[in-house]
Design a protein around this motif. Structure first.
Motif, PDB file in Angstrom:
ATOM      1  N   UNK A  12     -15.008  35.086  51.034  1.00  0.00           N
ATOM      2  CA  UNK A  12     -15.162  33.660  50.735  1.00  0.00           C
ATOM      3  C   UNK A  12     -14.762  33.353  49.302  1.00  0.00           C
ATOM      4  N   UNK A  13     -15.284  34.127  48.370  1.00  0.00           N
ATOM      5  CA  UNK A  13     -15.014  33.865  46.951  1.00  0.00           C
ATOM      6  C   UNK A  13     -13.542  34.069  46.609  1.00  0.00           C
ATOM      7  N   UNK A  14     -12.920  35.094  47.184  1.00  0.00           N
ATOM      8  CA  UNK A  14     -11.508  35.369  46.889  1.00  0.00           C
ATOM      9  C   UNK A  14     -10.610  34.321  47.527  1.00  0.00           C
ATOM     10  N   UNK A  15     -10.873  33.985  48.779  1.00  0.00           N
ATOM     11  CA  UNK A  15     -10.050  32.975  49.445  1.00  0.00           C
ATOM     12  C   UNK A  15     -10.123  31.632  48.726  1.00  0.00           C
ATOM     13  N   UNK A  16     -11.318  31.210  48.359  1.00  0.00           N
ATOM     14  CA  UNK A  16     -11.461  29.921  47.687  1.00  0.00           C
ATOM     15  C   UNK A  16     -10.790  29.937  46.316  1.00  0.00           C
ATOM     16  N   UNK A  17     -10.774  31.102  45.674  1.00  0.00           N
ATOM     17  CA  UNK A  17     -10.087  31.217  44.386  1.00  0.00           C
ATOM     18  C   UNK A  17      -8.581  31.044  44.526  1.00  0.00           C
ATOM     19  N   UNK A  18      -8.000  31.563  45.604  1.00  0.00           N
ATOM     20  CA  UNK A  18      -6.550  31.686  45.689  1.00  0.00           C
ATOM     21  C   UNK A  18      -5.867  30.763  46.706  1.00  0.00           C
ATOM     22  N   UNK A  19      -6.610  30.159  47.605  1.00  0.00           N
ATOM     23  CA  UNK A  19      -5.982  29.375  48.678  1.00  0.00           C
ATOM     24  C   UNK A  19      -4.986  28.324  48.188  1.00  0.00           C
ATOM     25  N   UNK A  20      -5.310  27.493  47.193  1.00  0.00           N
ATOM     26  CA  UNK A  20      -4.322  26.498  46.762  1.00  0.00           C
ATOM     27  C   UNK A  20      -3.044  27.126  46.215  1.00  0.00           C
ATOM     28  N   UNK A  21      -3.177  28.229  45.481  1.00  0.00           N
ATOM     29  CA  UNK A  21      -2.000  28.914  44.940  1.00  0.00           C
ATOM     30  C   UNK A  21      -1.148  29.509  46.065  1.00  0.00           C
ATOM     31  N   UNK A  22      -1.808  30.072  47.075  1.00  0.00           N
ATOM     32  CA  UNK A  22      -1.088  30.631  48.224  1.00  0.00           C
ATOM     33  C   UNK A  22      -0.375  29.517  48.983  1.00  0.00           C
ATOM     34  N   UNK A  23      -1.065  28.405  49.209  1.00  0.00           N
ATOM     35  CA  UNK A  23      -0.473  27.282  49.942  1.00  0.00           C
ATOM     36  C   UNK A  23       0.758  26.738  49.232  1.00  0.00           C
ATOM     37  N   UNK A  24       0.749  26.766  47.900  1.00  0.00           N
ATOM     38  CA  UNK A  24       1.878  26.285  47.106  1.00  0.00           C
ATOM     39  C   UNK A  24       3.019  27.302  47.006  1.00  0.00           C
ATOM     40  N   UNK A  25       2.778  28.520  47.469  1.00  0.00           N
ATOM     41  CA  UNK A  25       3.807  29.550  47.370  1.00  0.00           C
ATOM     42  C   UNK A  25       3.875  30.210  46.010  1.00  0.00           C
ATOM     43  N   UNK A  26       2.832  30.059  45.197  1.00  0.00           N
ATOM     44  CA  UNK A  26       2.823  30.655  43.863  1.00  0.00           C
ATOM     45  C   UNK A  26       2.458  32.135  43.905  1.00  0.00           C
ATOM     46  N   UNK A  27       1.762  32.555  44.951  1.00  0.00           N
ATOM     47  CA  UNK A  27       1.262  33.929  45.025  1.00  0.00           C
ATOM     48  C   UNK A  27       2.318  34.827  45.648  1.00  0.00           C
ATOM     49  N   UNK A  28       3.053  35.521  44.806  1.00  0.00           N
ATOM     50  CA  UNK A  28       4.140  36.387  45.266  1.00  0.00           C
ATOM     51  C   UNK A  28       3.906  37.814  44.766  1.00  0.00           C
ATOM     52  N   UNK A  29       4.551  38.751  45.448  1.00  0.00           N
ATOM     53  CA  UNK A  29       4.453  40.162  45.077  1.00  0.00           C
ATOM     54  C   UNK A  29       2.993  40.611  45.084  1.00  0.00           C
ATOM     55  N   UNK A  30       2.529  41.193  43.995  1.00  0.00           N
ATOM     56  CA  UNK A  30       1.153  41.682  43.943  1.00  0.00           C
ATOM     57  C   UNK A  30       0.228  40.658  43.279  1.00  0.00           C
ATOM     58  N   UNK A  31      -0.980  40.522  43.837  1.00  0.00           N
ATOM     59  CA  UNK A  31      -2.005  39.659  43.244  1.00  0.00           C
ATOM     60  C   UNK A  31      -3.143  40.557  42.782  1.00  0.00           C
ATOM     61  N   UNK A  32      -3.495  40.454  41.507  1.00  0.00           N
ATOM     62  CA  UNK A  32      -4.555  41.283  40.949  1.00  0.00           C
ATOM     63  C   UNK A  32      -5.881  40.518  40.996  1.00  0.00           C
ATOM     64  N   UNK A  33      -6.891  41.163  41.569  1.00  0.00           N
ATOM     65  CA  UNK A  33      -8.199  40.544  41.759  1.00  0.00           C
ATOM     66  C   UNK A  33      -9.272  41.545  41.360  1.00  0.00           C
ATOM     67  N   UNK A  34     -10.261  41.093  40.611  1.00  0.00           N
ATOM     68  CA  UNK A  34     -11.457  41.898  40.398  1.00  0.00           C
ATOM     69  C   UNK A  34     -12.668  41.046  40.757  1.00  0.00           C
ATOM     70  N   UNK A  35     -13.710  41.701  41.241  1.00  0.00           N
ATOM     71  CA  UNK A  35     -14.896  40.960  41.634  1.00  0.00           C
ATOM     72  C   UNK A  35     -16.139  41.798  41.449  1.00  0.00           C
ATOM     73  N   UNK A  36     -17.202  41.155  41.011  1.00  0.00           N
ATOM     74  CA  UNK A  36     -18.473  41.850  40.819  1.00  0.00           C
ATOM     75  C   UNK A  36     -19.538  41.140  41.647  1.00  0.00           C
ATOM     76  N   UNK A  37     -20.338  41.932  42.369  1.00  0.00           N
ATOM     77  CA  UNK A  37     -21.350  41.365  43.258  1.00  0.00           C
ATOM     78  C   UNK A  37     -22.736  41.897  42.927  1.00  0.00           C
TER      79      UNK A  37
END
Length: 322
Positions: A135-160
């Motif tokens: 949920x947290x990752x999708x909400x962070x990146x969905x608009x960028x993915x929809x715009x086609x900005x997310x290409x090649x590798x996407x770096x993500x870190x998360x702490x729970x």
């Protein structure tokens, strides 16, 4: 307001306790029974002491299907399929599953991320609730993915927080391990990556980027903090405009101009996002409560949508703030 006859299956753990905390005060919910094999015969308020004075129900190990209009399934991952094969609910009963079993939208389940699938959820009888990190990752990146900005590798870190590991004790969830400590687990191979990629492909059929996700165990109890970044040639104004447009109808997802912190979302169903553009990168911060927007709160949000209720019903919660 009509009372919806509701049951919770597997309500002894953290997510089950959060569901109870939300549903005992939900104006449209009538909790008919609360199921647990391990806690049968015990009062709910004994297992979940925060509910003293709020819930007089007793846990049962019997499964009633007749007359139930909504069922929340809080069973361990891998057990939901077997449970539904053994217990047959009316096709009109809304089933909301919090496990990983049906997140690939198999067997007629709709993936329950309201920011993407709201219209589907409103018509659904079978809903697969997203995972907390997912949920947290999708909400962070969905608009960028929809715009086609997310290409090649996407770096993500998360702490729970430690509650993300569940109530059952394990070495890495013990107080003595977590306190004053941090650790990485499931590097680049977290189980939530499949459902994340599924949703990204839904909003952008050309999406084929690799998600390099580093999950951390935090030394606190509740919350998830996500940091993601990707190459970006635009301005912060363009990024903010795209994010606000994407989430214009979202009940709980907000884009903040100010720096954010985890306590803003703890004890709420909110996701708060903050953006920065720096050194040719779009940097996205995303925070949620792993037990609420990452689990039980989102499940109740889906319950509201499926029954035509106000999306925020029973979820107008204030953060702890300090």
């Amino acid at each position: 307001m009509k009372q919806i006859k509701t049951a919770i299956i597997g309500a002894a753990g953290y997510t089950g306790g959060e569901l109870l905390r939300l549903l005992v005060h939900h104006p449209a919910c009538e909790l008919v029974y609360v199921h647990s094999n391990s806690q049968k015969g015990k009062k709910v308020s004994v297992v979940h002491p925060d509910l003293i004075g709020d819930c007089e129900l007793v846990f049962t190990d019997e499964v009633q299907t007749e007359g139930i209009e909504a069922v929340f399934l809080g069973l361990p991952h891998g057990e939901t399929k077997g449970f539904l094969e053994k217990h047959s609910f009316n096709p009109e009963t809304v089933i909301i599953d919090l496990s990983t079993d049906f997140r690939n939208e198999a067997h007629g389940f709709v993936y329950g991320l309201p920011e993407v699938n709201k219209s589907k959820i409103q018509k659904a009888k079978r809903i697969a609730n997203p995972g907390c990190f997912a949920s947290a990752i999708q909400l962070a990146l969905l608009p960028a993915v929809a715009k086609g900005w997310a290409k090649n590798q996407i770096h993500i870190s998360g702490i729970t927080g430690s509650t993300g590991a569940g109530k059952k004790l394990a070495e890495t969830s013990h107080f003595s391990y977590r306190t004053g400590n941090m650790s990485v687990y499931k590097l680049f191979d977290h189980q939530h990556l499949a459902e994340i990629s599924q949703t990204f492909s839904q909003v952008n059929t050309d999406f084929d980027s690799e998600l390099l996700f580093v999950p951390y165990r935090g030394n606190f109890t509740r919350g998830i903090w996500i940091t993601a970044y990707l190459p970006f040639e635009g301005t912060i104004e363009e990024a903010l405009s795209a994010y606000r447009e994407f989430y214009v109808g979202a009940a709980f997802t907000h884009v903040s101009d100010q720096d954010i912190d985890l306590k803003q979302v703890v004890n709420t169903n909110k996701c708060i996002i903050h953006l920065q553009v720096k050194k040719g990168q779009l940097v996205i911060y995303s925070v949620i409560d792993n037990l609420l927007k990452g689990a039980s709160g989102q499940a109740v949000q889906n319950f509201n949508l499926a029954f035509g209720l106000d999306e925020k019903e029973g979820l107008r919660l204030k953060s702890i703030a300090f």
